[in-house]
Design a protein around this motif. Structure first.
Motif, PDB file in Angstrom:
ATOM      1  N   ARG B 194      -1.006  -3.184  57.766  1.00  0.00           N
ATOM      2  CA  ARG B 194      -0.068  -2.230  58.364  1.00  0.00           C
ATOM      3  C   ARG B 194      -0.602  -1.600  59.645  1.00  0.00           C
ATOM      4  O   ARG B 194       0.172  -1.217  60.526  1.00  0.00           O
ATOM      5  CB  ARG B 194       0.255  -1.113  57.363  1.00  0.00           C
ATOM      6  CG  ARG B 194       1.034  -1.609  56.171  1.00  0.00           C
ATOM      7  CD  ARG B 194       1.545  -0.479  55.311  1.00  0.00           C
ATOM      8  NE  ARG B 194       2.244  -1.037  54.152  1.00  0.00           N
ATOM      9  CZ  ARG B 194       3.108  -0.372  53.418  1.00  0.00           C
ATOM     10  NH1 ARG B 194       3.381   0.883  53.703  1.00  0.00           N
ATOM     11  NH2 ARG B 194       3.692  -0.943  52.384  1.00  0.00           N
ATOM     12  N   LEU B 195      -1.929  -1.471  59.746  1.00  0.00           N
ATOM     13  CA  LEU B 195      -2.499  -0.798  60.920  1.00  0.00           C
ATOM     14  C   LEU B 195      -2.863  -1.758  62.051  1.00  0.00           C
ATOM     15  O   LEU B 195      -3.200  -1.326  63.151  1.00  0.00           O
ATOM     16  CB  LEU B 195      -3.724   0.021  60.504  1.00  0.00           C
ATOM     17  CG  LEU B 195      -3.395   1.265  59.666  1.00  0.00           C
ATOM     18  CD1 LEU B 195      -4.661   1.869  59.080  1.00  0.00           C
ATOM     19  CD2 LEU B 195      -2.670   2.315  60.508  1.00  0.00           C
ATOM     20  N   ARG B 196      -2.806  -3.054  61.770  1.00  0.00           N
ATOM     21  CA  ARG B 196      -3.213  -4.039  62.775  1.00  0.00           C
ATOM     22  C   ARG B 196      -2.486  -3.859  64.112  1.00  0.00           C
ATOM     23  O   ARG B 196      -3.127  -3.838  65.160  1.00  0.00           O
ATOM     24  CB  ARG B 196      -3.038  -5.458  62.219  1.00  0.00           C
ATOM     25  CG  ARG B 196      -3.972  -6.466  62.902  1.00  0.00           C
ATOM     26  CD  ARG B 196      -3.911  -7.808  62.218  1.00  0.00           C
ATOM     27  NE  ARG B 196      -4.402  -7.750  60.845  1.00  0.00           N
ATOM     28  CZ  ARG B 196      -4.046  -8.619  59.891  1.00  0.00           C
ATOM     29  NH1 ARG B 196      -3.160  -9.571  60.144  1.00  0.00           N
ATOM     30  NH2 ARG B 196      -4.557  -8.518  58.680  1.00  0.00           N
ATOM     31  N   PRO B 197      -1.142  -3.679  64.098  1.00  0.00           N
ATOM     32  CA  PRO B 197      -0.440  -3.516  65.386  1.00  0.00           C
ATOM     33  C   PRO B 197      -0.972  -2.332  66.183  1.00  0.00           C
ATOM     34  O   PRO B 197      -1.122  -2.416  67.401  1.00  0.00           O
ATOM     35  CB  PRO B 197       1.018  -3.273  64.968  1.00  0.00           C
ATOM     36  CG  PRO B 197       1.119  -3.747  63.562  1.00  0.00           C
ATOM     37  CD  PRO B 197      -0.225  -3.647  62.949  1.00  0.00           C
ATOM     38  N   LEU B 198      -1.275  -1.243  65.511  1.00  0.00           N
ATOM     39  CA  LEU B 198      -1.767  -0.045  66.194  1.00  0.00           C
ATOM     40  C   LEU B 198      -3.092  -0.325  66.894  1.00  0.00           C
ATOM     41  O   LEU B 198      -3.312   0.077  68.036  1.00  0.00           O
ATOM     42  CB  LEU B 198      -1.933   1.095  65.178  1.00  0.00           C
ATOM     43  CG  LEU B 198      -2.338   2.452  65.755  1.00  0.00           C
ATOM     44  CD1 LEU B 198      -1.238   3.058  66.603  1.00  0.00           C
ATOM     45  CD2 LEU B 198      -2.740   3.423  64.646  1.00  0.00           C
ATOM     46  N   VAL B 199      -3.971  -1.022  66.201  1.00  0.00           N
ATOM     47  CA  VAL B 199      -5.283  -1.330  66.783  1.00  0.00           C
ATOM     48  C   VAL B 199      -5.123  -2.315  67.942  1.00  0.00           C
ATOM     49  O   VAL B 199      -5.791  -2.191  68.965  1.00  0.00           O
ATOM     50  CB  VAL B 199      -6.236  -1.882  65.706  1.00  0.00           C
ATOM     51  CG1 VAL B 199      -7.590  -2.215  66.313  1.00  0.00           C
ATOM     52  CG2 VAL B 199      -6.397  -0.881  64.571  1.00  0.00           C
ATOM     53  N   LYS B 200      -4.202  -3.267  67.775  1.00  0.00           N
ATOM     54  CA  LYS B 200      -3.978  -4.255  68.838  1.00  0.00           C
ATOM     55  C   LYS B 200      -3.473  -3.596  70.113  1.00  0.00           C
ATOM     56  O   LYS B 200      -3.886  -3.940  71.214  1.00  0.00           O
ATOM     57  CB  LYS B 200      -2.967  -5.312  68.380  1.00  0.00           C
ATOM     58  CG  LYS B 200      -3.627  -6.472  67.661  1.00  0.00           C
ATOM     59  CD  LYS B 200      -2.710  -7.681  67.659  1.00  0.00           C
ATOM     60  CE  LYS B 200      -3.415  -8.903  67.067  1.00  0.00           C
ATOM     61  NZ  LYS B 200      -2.461  -9.951  66.711  1.00  0.00           N
ATOM     62  N   GLN B 243       2.330   7.100  60.140  1.00  0.00           N
ATOM     63  CA  GLN B 243       3.653   6.461  60.083  1.00  0.00           C
ATOM     64  C   GLN B 243       3.516   4.997  59.671  1.00  0.00           C
ATOM     65  O   GLN B 243       4.269   4.513  58.828  1.00  0.00           O
ATOM     66  CB  GLN B 243       4.345   6.549  61.441  1.00  0.00           C
ATOM     67  CG  GLN B 243       4.844   7.950  61.787  1.00  0.00           C
ATOM     68  CD  GLN B 243       5.192   8.086  63.262  1.00  0.00           C
ATOM     69  OE1 GLN B 243       5.000   7.157  64.048  1.00  0.00           O
ATOM     70  NE2 GLN B 243       5.705   9.251  63.643  1.00  0.00           N
ATOM     71  N   PHE B 244       2.544   4.314  60.262  1.00  0.00           N
ATOM     72  CA  PHE B 244       2.341   2.895  59.958  1.00  0.00           C
ATOM     73  C   PHE B 244       1.962   2.704  58.484  1.00  0.00           C
ATOM     74  O   PHE B 244       2.379   1.752  57.840  1.00  0.00           O
ATOM     75  CB  PHE B 244       1.246   2.302  60.857  1.00  0.00           C
ATOM     76  CG  PHE B 244       1.699   1.943  62.241  1.00  0.00           C
ATOM     77  CD1 PHE B 244       2.338   2.873  63.059  1.00  0.00           C
ATOM     78  CD2 PHE B 244       1.496   0.672  62.746  1.00  0.00           C
ATOM     79  CE1 PHE B 244       2.759   2.552  64.339  1.00  0.00           C
ATOM     80  CE2 PHE B 244       1.920   0.325  64.038  1.00  0.00           C
ATOM     81  CZ  PHE B 244       2.540   1.280  64.831  1.00  0.00           C
ATOM     82  N   ILE B 245       1.125   3.601  57.969  1.00  0.00           N
ATOM     83  CA  ILE B 245       0.679   3.477  56.568  1.00  0.00           C
ATOM     84  C   ILE B 245       1.830   3.792  55.620  1.00  0.00           C
ATOM     85  O   ILE B 245       2.010   3.141  54.596  1.00  0.00           O
ATOM     86  CB  ILE B 245      -0.514   4.424  56.283  1.00  0.00           C
ATOM     87  CG1 ILE B 245      -1.727   4.040  57.135  1.00  0.00           C
ATOM     88  CG2 ILE B 245      -0.885   4.402  54.800  1.00  0.00           C
ATOM     89  CD1 ILE B 245      -2.858   5.065  57.135  1.00  0.00           C
ATOM     90  N   GLY B 246       2.603   4.797  55.996  1.00  0.00           N
ATOM     91  CA  GLY B 246       3.684   5.265  55.125  1.00  0.00           C
ATOM     92  C   GLY B 246       3.258   6.542  54.450  1.00  0.00           C
ATOM     93  O   GLY B 246       2.218   6.573  53.770  1.00  0.00           O
ATOM     94  N   ASP B 247       4.068   7.589  54.603  1.00  0.00           N
ATOM     95  CA  ASP B 247       3.673   8.909  54.148  1.00  0.00           C
ATOM     96  C   ASP B 247       3.365   8.974  52.657  1.00  0.00           C
ATOM     97  O   ASP B 247       2.530   9.754  52.222  1.00  0.00           O
ATOM     98  CB  ASP B 247       4.753   9.947  54.506  1.00  0.00           C
ATOM     99  CG  ASP B 247       4.313  10.803  55.685  1.00  0.00           C
ATOM    100  OD1 ASP B 247       3.111  10.765  56.005  1.00  0.00           O
ATOM    101  OD2 ASP B 247       5.166  11.497  56.277  1.00  0.00           O
TER     102      ASP B 247
END
Lengths: 417, 417
Positions: B194-200, B243-247
């Motif tokens: 889920r966090l991959r896009p954020l890091v990219k 948000q990416f992880i989900g609250d």
């Protein structure tokens, strides 16, 4: 045997995983009088592993290597070790069979990457793995031995007992016999001082101590080439060691911990227990119920953090609370008696004190704890000053309160006929 | 920086002590994007230390060495390092002064063996030690650096933050900024996915996950040469990451653990809590009261192991127990409502289930747990099937019951206005 340990895995280098395997292996080897003289942690890197083996074998005859036996391309331990020994990897049908049935038992299908795990160096001894897909192996050449084990501890440990221990026993021609004496309330240096004469008189006997908070486990071991009478000899040493240590510090033999000893004793005596906790807040009942089978002996536990609950549920008198305070000999007494009555148990324990970090006064400093133990016949209360500890943290004060309570319980139960 | 770690001490080789120092240092270095590429554990042996330094410096520029700085003759780390750098040990008056005052503060007298600890290599940077008698030092020559720290973690860690971190910051010209997001109920691989896009999208952002039972800590960090705006940037990433992880999987930011988050929330909302535990046997109340300041919010805890206590103290109806059993949705409901009423708390939690290993049936297997949460307005009960876990041990089932309960509590409290 001159042994070094090599642990392999990036997660160990990144600090994501603690290397407990090498700790376990060191402890087991010390039973045989074998001291590990170096430990190394490496990445899953073919060249680094080979290079380390070259360098470390210069002044060692045996390397125990853990990790890097998985099915992925990253896992290269087996390949590097095989290369070092100038051996060839060959497919082992029986290993392939057992990996495949490992998956079958779990209702899963073996994938092609697992095929890699069925290849082993020619002329090695394979160590089968009932708990995973990565078998281990022992390979020997030119007076050099590599013992290679998988990284996950629940796979490595059973394999160590099934294969590595018998291998060492055979190689050094000796077997190990051990007993553990569980102690509490005595320092490591004092234990060593008291047991020194016993070790001096009996050169076959080895001794090691392992401290965990206030509990210290004394391991007696004999490493001998004879099997006969060694167990009897060890029993005699154990009796003597207990005398040398002093019975009041010994709470058991070969116990996991204090709560196991307590629950075992309660089951033996067919007694039920109840707890009333203030500063330990459930730690006592949590520890008792950690032990499987606790439901036979544990009746109930009350955590009465507020005075209102101490009055309402445990029946501590408002006068006691007002006159002496919640942290007092009198409150501890009434709490233990209260929960004994409430629960209909045979024995009850209460703990009230100041675990900190706040809330201490000059008269009642953080670390002051009262422990009450009540039976149908009598109630005793012990005052503890844990402010004298080196580590006065909240956790430390709570842990010591728990251990001290359990030691008093064990003593009181043992006193009863 | 190419860094290797060397830990020194016989106790580490014998498996009497676990080497947590190297774990801590690895984690800290990873913040700067520095990966440790080898770890070594050695005995307190002058020649072995020198030899290892010779060998390991071949492909590293920095060695961080811990242990062997004590006052006894066994401790030879400083001497070996000094010898390796062809330096000379000289007496440092200010260190002598600070060791002497360390003893004075404790009402003790410095003994002659401590004098040794005041000698340091010429031209090194001394790292003072407010928590012990062994200062550390940094020595550099010919592009090789040795950073030498004492072994006891409570001495090593503060020294790392005071000296080693600023040293690294200066050397690599970058500072590190971090935030931790605390999650529960989501797997490590799912988090990473889920966090991959954020890091990219944000190349400056680094991510690491640390799992402890069901809790996973996601560490976001930025290593930058600028100080301005980095904290603000990190705050924005944190919001996005949540948000990416989900609250529903996030229970806090920069929390020590779930119980700290729960206690903090209860204090904020000025709410009091009570617990009614069966299979967890006090684990919940123990965890809540682990947190200092829990006395502000924790009212009482009842461990009702027997049905009799469930009826007598918690007021569970005999009909419920007979018809549905103690491990049931209905019993969990009545237990939570019972302890809420008894305690006058604002929120109450109950746990009843089968932690095993014995006691399971086909209908109610080991791992079946009901968790109830009651407030003045409503009661909810969740059924958990921890028999689906990989690790179905008693400890694991109890730990997951505790975590799940606390997560539900946090969610229910947050829902309230």
């Amino acid at each position: 045997m001159k042994i070094k340990l090599i642990s392999i895995g990036k997660e160990l280098l990144l600090g994501e995983t603690i290397d407990t395997n090498s700790v376990f292996i060191s402890q087991q080897l010390s039973l045989y009088g074998i001291e590990v003289n170096k430990k190394i942690v490496l990445d899953d890197n073919y060249e680094a592993i080979k290079q380390a083996m070259n360098y470390e074998f210069v002044d060692a005859d045996t390397l125990i290597i853990t990790g890097g036996l998985g099915p992925t391309d990253d896992d290269v331990t087996k390949e590097a070790v095989c290369d070092f020994f100038e051996s060839k990897l060959v497919l082992c049908d029986d290993v392939l069979q057992s990996i495949s049935s490992y998956f079958q038992r779990r209702g899963k299908k073996m994938v092609s990457s697992n095929l890699k795990q069925a290849y082993f160096p020619e002329d090695c001894t394979i160590m089968h793995n009932p708990n995973g897909t990565a078998p281990g192996f022992i390979i020997e050449k030119d007076n050099r031995t590599a013992i290679v084990l998988p990284g996950p501890p629940h796979e490595m440990k059973p394999m160590f007992f099934s294969y590595v221990e018998p291998y060492i026993t055979k190689r050094i021609g000796k077997k190990v016999f051990t007993t553990n004496i569980n102690t509490y309330g005595i320092s490591e240096s004092e234990l060593e001082y008291r047991l020194r004469p016993l070790v001096k008189q009996n050169e076959k006997l080895s001794l090691a101590t392992y401290a965990d908070f206030g509990e210290i486990r004394v391991r007696l071991s004999i490493c001998d080439d004879k099997n006969d009478d060694v167990n009897e000899l060890l029993s005699r040493y154990t009796i003597k060691a207990r005398q040398f240590i002093g019975d009041k510090f010994v709470y058991g033999v070969d116990c996991d911990n204090m709560q196991s000893a307590l629950v075992k004793l309660l089951i033996e005596k067919n007694m039920k227990i109840a707890t009333a906790e203030s500063c330990t807040g459930g730690l006592l009942s949590k520890c008792i119920t950690d032990v499987s089978g606790a439901s036979q002996v544990f009746e109930c536990g009350i955590c009465s953090y507020s005075n209102r609950i101490k009055e309402k549920i445990l029946g501590v008198s408002p006068e006691t609370l007002q006159k002496y305070g919640a942290v007092s000999e009198q409150s501890a007494r009434e709490m233990s008696q209260g929960v004994l009555k409430l629960s209909d148990a045979d024995i009850a324990v209460s703990v009230t004190g100041l675990a900190g970090p706040g809330g201490g006064t000059e008269e009642k400093p953080v670390g002051l704890v009262f422990i009450g133990v009540a039976t149908r016949k009598k109630t005793i209360v012990k005052q503890c000053n844990f402010n004298m500890l080196n580590n006065k943290s909240r956790e430390s004060i709570r842990r010591h309160s728990q251990l001290e309570s359990m030691k008093i319980l064990i003593d009181v139960i043992n006193e009863q006929k």
